[in-house]
Design a protein around this motif. Structure first.
Motif: not given
Length: 313
Positions: A133, A136, A200, A202, A222, A227
Motif C-alpha cells: 500500500n 504505508y 493500519h 489491511g 497491489r 496491502d
C-alpha cells in the motif's frame, strides 16, 4: 483412519508429551495449557522479553518432530511464561519455520498443531513485511484483516493431503481467519496506551520467498488488493483455523516495496546512456538487514502494545 493420519497424530502426541514432561519437571503446572501461542516474527523476538515470573525455555532441538530455525533473528525455541498484570499464561515461538528454508508445509505448521493439541485456543502471529500500500511507511504496524495466499491458489496448500479430522473439517472456511473480536481488543489496547505509531488494518499477501518480490510482482500484488507482502504467517493461520483456534495477525512494515519498473535497455540505447547512468537513481534494494533493523527500532512499542493486548485475553 489411514496410516498417514495415524502417523501424524502419533508425532504430534510425542512432541506434546515431551513439552508437558519438561513443564512438569520445572514445577510450573499452570503453564501446561497456555492461553495463547505467540509466534515471534523476524526482528520481533523481543516480545519474549515481556514474559513475567518464571519462564521455561525449550529449544526446538529438544522437541521430537520440531525442525530447526535457520534464519538470522530466529532463535528457535519455545518460551513459556506469563504476560501482563493478569499474568496470562502464554507460549512464545521465538523463531518460526519457513517453507523457503526447505521445509514442507507439514513441518512448518507442526508446532501449531502441537499447540492445538495442548488445548491452546488463540494464536497471535507477528511478522515483518513489505508495505505494498503506497500510504504505508517503514515502522508502521498493520493489523491483518485478511490474506491472499498466492502459493495456495497455485496448489501449494498447508492442508493438502490427508485431512486430520481430529483437528478440523476437510474444507474449512477462511472468511473469518483473523478474529474480529481480537482485532477490536487490540485497537482498544492501543487507544488506552496512546502510542504514537501509525497502525493500519489491511490485507497480507503470502509469497514463498526467499527472494524478495520483483517490481512487476509488487505491482501485481497491489492490483490484487494486497496491502503488505511477506514470507510467513499464512500457513500457520490456516492450520490454526483448521484446528478451531482464534487468530490475530500483526505485521511490522519494514520497507516500502519497490514497484517502479526497472530501467529500459531500449531507452538507454536511444538516449546514449550507460547502465550506470540509467541505474544511478534506481539502485535501491530490499535486504534482510533492513528487516531486522526496523524490527529493532519498533520493538519497544510492539512489546508495550502486545503486553496490554494479551493482558485482555
Amino acid at each position: 483412519m489411514c496410516f498417514k493420519e495415524s502417523e501424524e497424530y502419533n508425532k504430534i502426541n510425542v512432541a506434546k508429551q515431551a513439552i508437558l514432561n519438561t513443564i512438569t519437571v520445572a514445577g510450573e503446572l499452570a503453564l501446561i495449557s497456555p492461553k495463547a501461542l505467540i509466534i515471534c516474527g523476524s526482528g520481533l523476538g523481543g516480545i519474549a522479553k515481556i514474559l513475567k515470573g518464571k519462564t521455561i525455555k525449550i529449544p526446538y532441538a529438544d522437541i521430537p518432530g520440531f525442525c530447526q530455525s535457520t534464519v538470522p533473528g530466529h532463535i528457535g525455541c519455545l518460551l513459556f511464561g506469563r504476560i501482563g498484570e493478569n499474568m496470562v499464561p502464554v507460549v512464545c515461538m521465538v523463531g518460526r519455520l519457513h517453507y523457503y528454508e526447505g521445509y514442507n508445509f507439514e513441518q512448518v505448521t507442526f508446532p501449531v498443531r502441537v499447540a492445538a493439541s495442548m488445548g491452546i485456543k488463540e494464536m497471535i502471529a507477528t511478522n515483518a513485511s513489505g508495505g505494498v500500500n503506497e500510504t504505508y511507511k517503514a515502522g508502521d504496524l498493520m493489523v491483518i484483516s485478511d490474506h491472499i495466499n498466492i502459493p495456495g491458489l497455485a496448489g501449494s496448500h498447508p492442508l493438502r493431503g490427508s485431512n486430520l479430522s481430529h483437528f478440523g473439517p476437510r474444507f474449512p472456511a477462511m472468511s473469518d481467519a483473523y478474529d474480529l473480536e481480537l482485532r477490536i481488543l487490540f485497537f482498544k489496547a492501543v487507544r488506552k496506551l496512546g502510542i504514537n505509531r501509525t497502525i493500519h488494518e489491511g490485507i497480507y499477501t503470502y509469497c514463498c520467498g526467499p527472494s524478495f518480490e520483483t517490481t512487476a510482482e509488487c505491482r501485481m500484488i497491489r492490483m490484487l488488493g494486497g496491502d503488505s507482502v511477506g514470507m510467513s504467517t499464512v500457513p500457520e493461520i490456516i492450520v490454526a483455523r483448521h484446528a478451531g483456534m482464534r487468530c490475530f495477525g500483526l505485521s511490522l512494515i519494514t520497507n516500502s516495496v519497490l514497484s517502479t519498473p526497472p530501467p529500459s535497455a531500449k531507452e538507454a540505447i536511444s538516449k546514449g546512456l550507460t547502465a550506470m547512468e540509467m541505474l544511478k537513481n534506481g539502485d535501491e534494494k530490499t535486504s534482510h538487514a533492513e528487516v531486522l533493523r526496523e524490527g529493532q527500532n519498533a520493538s519497544d512499542d510492539v512489546n508495550i502494545i502486545m503486553e496490554a493486548f494479551v493482558n485482555t485475553l
